[in-house]
Scaffold this motif. Structure first.
Motif, PDB file in Angstrom:
ATOM      1  N   GLU A  52       0.833  -1.216   0.000  1.00  0.00           N
ATOM      2  CA  GLU A  52       0.000   0.000   0.000  1.00  0.00           C
ATOM      3  C   GLU A  52       0.865   1.263   0.000  1.00  0.00           C
ATOM      4  O   GLU A  52       2.051   1.221   0.296  1.00  0.00           O
ATOM      5  CB  GLU A  52      -0.911  -0.006   1.241  1.00  0.00           C
ATOM      6  N   GLU A  53       0.215   2.391  -0.293  1.00  0.00           N
ATOM      7  CA  GLU A  53       0.927   3.671  -0.328  1.00  0.00           C
ATOM      8  C   GLU A  53       1.554   4.017   1.026  1.00  0.00           C
ATOM      9  O   GLU A  53       2.570   4.705   1.089  1.00  0.00           O
ATOM     10  CB  GLU A  53      -0.040   4.780  -0.773  1.00  0.00           C
ATOM     11  N   ASP A  54       0.958   3.527   2.106  1.00  0.00           N
ATOM     12  CA  ASP A  54       1.504   3.815   3.439  1.00  0.00           C
ATOM     13  C   ASP A  54       2.521   2.767   3.897  1.00  0.00           C
ATOM     14  O   ASP A  54       2.953   2.776   5.048  1.00  0.00           O
ATOM     15  CB  ASP A  54       0.366   3.925   4.466  1.00  0.00           C
ATOM     16  N   GLY A  55       2.895   1.849   2.994  1.00  0.00           N
ATOM     17  CA  GLY A  55       3.913   0.852   3.309  1.00  0.00           C
ATOM     18  C   GLY A  55       3.373  -0.453   3.877  1.00  0.00           C
ATOM     19  O   GLY A  55       4.140  -1.391   4.106  1.00  0.00           O
ATOM     20  N   GLN A  56       2.060  -0.522   4.081  1.00  0.00           N
ATOM     21  CA  GLN A  56       1.454  -1.757   4.577  1.00  0.00           C
ATOM     22  C   GLN A  56       1.639  -2.881   3.547  1.00  0.00           C
ATOM     23  O   GLN A  56       1.390  -2.674   2.362  1.00  0.00           O
ATOM     24  CB  GLN A  56      -0.043  -1.504   4.782  1.00  0.00           C
ATOM     25  N   ILE A  57       2.037  -4.070   4.040  1.00  0.00           N
ATOM     26  CA  ILE A  57       2.295  -5.194   3.137  1.00  0.00           C
ATOM     27  C   ILE A  57       1.208  -6.258   3.298  1.00  0.00           C
ATOM     28  O   ILE A  57       0.891  -6.665   4.415  1.00  0.00           O
ATOM     29  CB  ILE A  57       3.670  -5.836   3.419  1.00  0.00           C
ATOM     30  N   PHE A  58       0.647  -6.686   2.171  1.00  0.00           N
ATOM     31  CA  PHE A  58      -0.342  -7.764   2.155  1.00  0.00           C
ATOM     32  C   PHE A  58       0.252  -8.949   1.396  1.00  0.00           C
ATOM     33  O   PHE A  58       0.892  -8.767   0.363  1.00  0.00           O
ATOM     34  CB  PHE A  58      -1.629  -7.315   1.441  1.00  0.00           C
ATOM     35  N   GLN A  59       0.014 -10.166   1.911  1.00  0.00           N
ATOM     36  CA  GLN A  59       0.405 -11.365   1.161  1.00  0.00           C
ATOM     37  C   GLN A  59      -0.849 -12.067   0.671  1.00  0.00           C
ATOM     38  O   GLN A  59      -1.759 -12.364   1.454  1.00  0.00           O
ATOM     39  CB  GLN A  59       1.246 -12.315   2.012  1.00  0.00           C
ATOM     40  N   LEU A  60      -0.884 -12.340  -0.650  1.00  0.00           N
ATOM     41  CA  LEU A  60      -2.058 -12.963  -1.265  1.00  0.00           C
ATOM     42  C   LEU A  60      -1.808 -14.418  -1.632  1.00  0.00           C
ATOM     43  O   LEU A  60      -2.737 -15.231  -1.630  1.00  0.00           O
ATOM     44  CB  LEU A  60      -2.465 -12.194  -2.533  1.00  0.00           C
ATOM     45  N   VAL A  61      -0.553 -14.721  -2.025  1.00  0.00           N
ATOM     46  CA  VAL A  61      -0.210 -16.069  -2.491  1.00  0.00           C
ATOM     47  C   VAL A  61       1.092 -16.488  -1.799  1.00  0.00           C
ATOM     48  O   VAL A  61       2.014 -15.675  -1.658  1.00  0.00           O
ATOM     49  CB  VAL A  61      -0.037 -16.090  -4.030  1.00  0.00           C
ATOM     50  N   GLU A  62       1.180 -17.747  -1.361  1.00  0.00           N
ATOM     51  CA  GLU A  62       2.409 -18.266  -0.750  1.00  0.00           C
ATOM     52  C   GLU A  62       3.533 -18.260  -1.787  1.00  0.00           C
ATOM     53  O   GLU A  62       3.299 -18.498  -2.975  1.00  0.00           O
ATOM     54  CB  GLU A  62       2.184 -19.708  -0.253  1.00  0.00           C
ATOM     55  N   GLU A  63       4.749 -18.013  -1.316  1.00  0.00           N
ATOM     56  CA  GLU A  63       5.872 -17.891  -2.263  1.00  0.00           C
ATOM     57  C   GLU A  63       6.129 -19.171  -3.052  1.00  0.00           C
ATOM     58  O   GLU A  63       6.629 -19.122  -4.178  1.00  0.00           O
ATOM     59  CB  GLU A  63       7.145 -17.477  -1.506  1.00  0.00           C
ATOM     60  N   ASP A  64       5.805 -20.329  -2.478  1.00  0.00           N
ATOM     61  CA  ASP A  64       6.080 -21.572  -3.212  1.00  0.00           C
ATOM     62  C   ASP A  64       4.985 -21.906  -4.225  1.00  0.00           C
ATOM     63  O   ASP A  64       5.091 -22.892  -4.951  1.00  0.00           O
ATOM     64  CB  ASP A  64       6.316 -22.742  -2.239  1.00  0.00           C
ATOM     65  N   LYS A  65       3.971 -21.052  -4.311  1.00  0.00           N
ATOM     66  CA  LYS A  65       2.920 -21.239  -5.325  1.00  0.00           C
ATOM     67  C   LYS A  65       3.121 -20.251  -6.474  1.00  0.00           C
ATOM     68  O   LYS A  65       3.828 -19.256  -6.356  1.00  0.00           O
ATOM     69  CB  LYS A  65       1.529 -21.042  -4.711  1.00  0.00           C
ATOM     70  N   ARG A  66       2.441 -20.519  -7.599  1.00  0.00           N
ATOM     71  CA  ARG A  66       2.572 -19.712  -8.820  1.00  0.00           C
ATOM     72  C   ARG A  66       1.421 -18.700  -8.856  1.00  0.00           C
ATOM     73  O   ARG A  66       0.272 -19.083  -9.077  1.00  0.00           O
ATOM     74  CB  ARG A  66       2.536 -20.662 -10.017  1.00  0.00           C
ATOM     75  N   ALA A  67       1.752 -17.433  -8.598  1.00  0.00           N
ATOM     76  CA  ALA A  67       0.739 -16.371  -8.708  1.00  0.00           C
ATOM     77  C   ALA A  67       0.605 -15.960 -10.168  1.00  0.00           C
ATOM     78  O   ALA A  67       1.457 -16.273 -10.996  1.00  0.00           O
ATOM     79  CB  ALA A  67       1.138 -15.183  -7.838  1.00  0.00           C
ATOM     80  N   TRP A  68      -0.468 -15.235 -10.485  1.00  0.00           N
ATOM     81  CA  TRP A  68      -0.793 -14.925 -11.881  1.00  0.00           C
ATOM     82  C   TRP A  68      -0.679 -13.420 -12.129  1.00  0.00           C
ATOM     83  O   TRP A  68      -1.685 -12.711 -12.135  1.00  0.00           O
ATOM     84  CB  TRP A  68      -2.200 -15.426 -12.199  1.00  0.00           C
ATOM     85  N   HIS A  69       0.549 -12.964 -12.316  1.00  0.00           N
ATOM     86  CA  HIS A  69       0.790 -11.519 -12.471  1.00  0.00           C
ATOM     87  C   HIS A  69       1.489 -11.137 -13.760  1.00  0.00           C
ATOM     88  O   HIS A  69       1.409  -9.993 -14.191  1.00  0.00           O
ATOM     89  CB  HIS A  69       1.610 -10.996 -11.271  1.00  0.00           C
ATOM     90  N   ALA A  70       2.198 -12.074 -14.385  1.00  0.00           N
ATOM     91  CA  ALA A  70       3.069 -11.702 -15.510  1.00  0.00           C
ATOM     92  C   ALA A  70       2.331 -11.663 -16.850  1.00  0.00           C
ATOM     93  O   ALA A  70       2.615 -10.810 -17.685  1.00  0.00           O
ATOM     94  CB  ALA A  70       4.249 -12.673 -15.592  1.00  0.00           C
ATOM     95  N   GLY A  71       1.395 -12.571 -17.069  1.00  0.00           N
ATOM     96  CA  GLY A  71       0.738 -12.648 -18.376  1.00  0.00           C
ATOM     97  C   GLY A  71       1.737 -13.066 -19.455  1.00  0.00           C
ATOM     98  O   GLY A  71       2.775 -13.655 -19.154  1.00  0.00           O
ATOM     99  N   VAL A  72       1.424 -12.749 -20.715  1.00  0.00           N
ATOM    100  CA  VAL A  72       2.326 -13.097 -21.822  1.00  0.00           C
ATOM    101  C   VAL A  72       3.613 -12.294 -21.667  1.00  0.00           C
ATOM    102  O   VAL A  72       3.591 -11.068 -21.717  1.00  0.00           O
ATOM    103  CB  VAL A  72       1.662 -12.794 -23.185  1.00  0.00           C
ATOM    104  N   SER A  73       4.717 -12.995 -21.424  1.00  0.00           N
ATOM    105  CA  SER A  73       5.954 -12.281 -21.101  1.00  0.00           C
ATOM    106  C   SER A  73       7.153 -13.177 -21.385  1.00  0.00           C
ATOM    107  O   SER A  73       7.004 -14.379 -21.645  1.00  0.00           O
ATOM    108  CB  SER A  73       5.932 -11.844 -19.631  1.00  0.00           C
TER     109      SER A  73
END
Ligand SMILES: [Zn+2]
Length: 247
Positions: A52-73
């Motif tokens: 977040e803009e105030d530096g708050q950190i959220f975790q949505l996906v565990e690091e050992d799993k494959r999150a879906w952020h890159a798309g065609v790349s």
């Protein structure tokens, strides 16, 4: 480091070891809107973390799993970037939500400090990772985290490399459409750095977009896709940085 868990259903299994850290801006009106979208199964997008803009950190996906952020790349010939990367979304309106005067919204120091702290925390678990922007791996489609992202500051904190290309020489070497043996050499160099460049000997659309991505990151004062001496100096510095010293 305080991390708030906000699990997303949008992930699957990795098929590659982690080697890249991909930075994004959210490009939405608010961080909450981005968080809601990344936790919506219908949207089919996510990232491992959001800051977040105030530096708050959220975790949505565990690091050992494959999150879906890159798309065609693509980077270093690998196109399954979701599988070999950790993705961090940084809350910022970006090009779609500019400030009232039309300029890009800035990144607050408290937010960037959180990006640096989290990145180092991640690397304490996985070893050194190559730090890239979404625009580096998808230059045809993406311009985030944008030319206001403080890459030089990150490099000063030990994350990524900042080329010390002294020459601000703007004499033009190759423009869009230029056909030249030198263009083929440049394209080979871009591919060596990691960009998804094809060696055609012509400054084709793909090459122009890669030069724009490179300028957006390393020479944000002029992003025009034109290869001038300064741009070439940056390419040379990047190649030099990744090549071991002669013995
Ligand atoms: Zn992105």
């Amino acid at each position: 480091m305080k991390i708030t868990q906000t699990p997303s259903p949008n992930f699957d299994e990795r098929t590659l070891p982690i080697s890249l850290l991909i930075l994004h801006y959210t490009g939405m009106e608010t961080g909450q809107a981005a968080l809601t979208r990344m936790c919506d199964a219908e949207a089919k997008v996510s990232a491992h973390y959001m800051i977040e803009e105030d530096g708050q950190i959220f975790q949505l996906v565990e690091e050992d799993k494959r999150a879906w952020h890159a798309g065609v790349s693509e980077w270093q010939g690998e196109t399954n970037i979701n599988s070999n990367s950790i993705g961090i979304e940084i809350v910022n309106g970006g090009h779609d939500w500019p400030q009232e005067d039309g300029t890009l919204p800035p990144f607050a120091d408290v937010q960037i400090n959180a990006v640096i702290a989290l990145s180092k925390d991640i690397m304490s678990r996985h070893g050194e990772l190559t730090v890239l922007g979404h625009s580096d791996i998808a230059p045809m489609r993406k311009i985030d985290p944008g030319e206001h992202f403080p890459w030089a500051g990150l490099a000063a904190a030990g994350l990524g490399f900042w080329p010390d290309a002294a020459a601000e020489d703007r004499r033009i070497l190759f423009e869009p459409g230029t056909r030249d043996r030198g263009v083929a050499i440049l394209q080979s160099g871009l591919a060596h750095i990691g960009y998804g460049a094809r060696v055609s000997g012509i400054m084709d659309e793909g090459s122009v977009k890669i030069i724009e991505a490179l300028q957006r990151r390393y020479r944000p004062s002029q992003i025009d896709g034109i290869v001038d001496i300064h741009t070439m100096e940056i390419v040379k510095a990047l190649i030099s940085h990744m090549t071991p010293p002669a013995v």
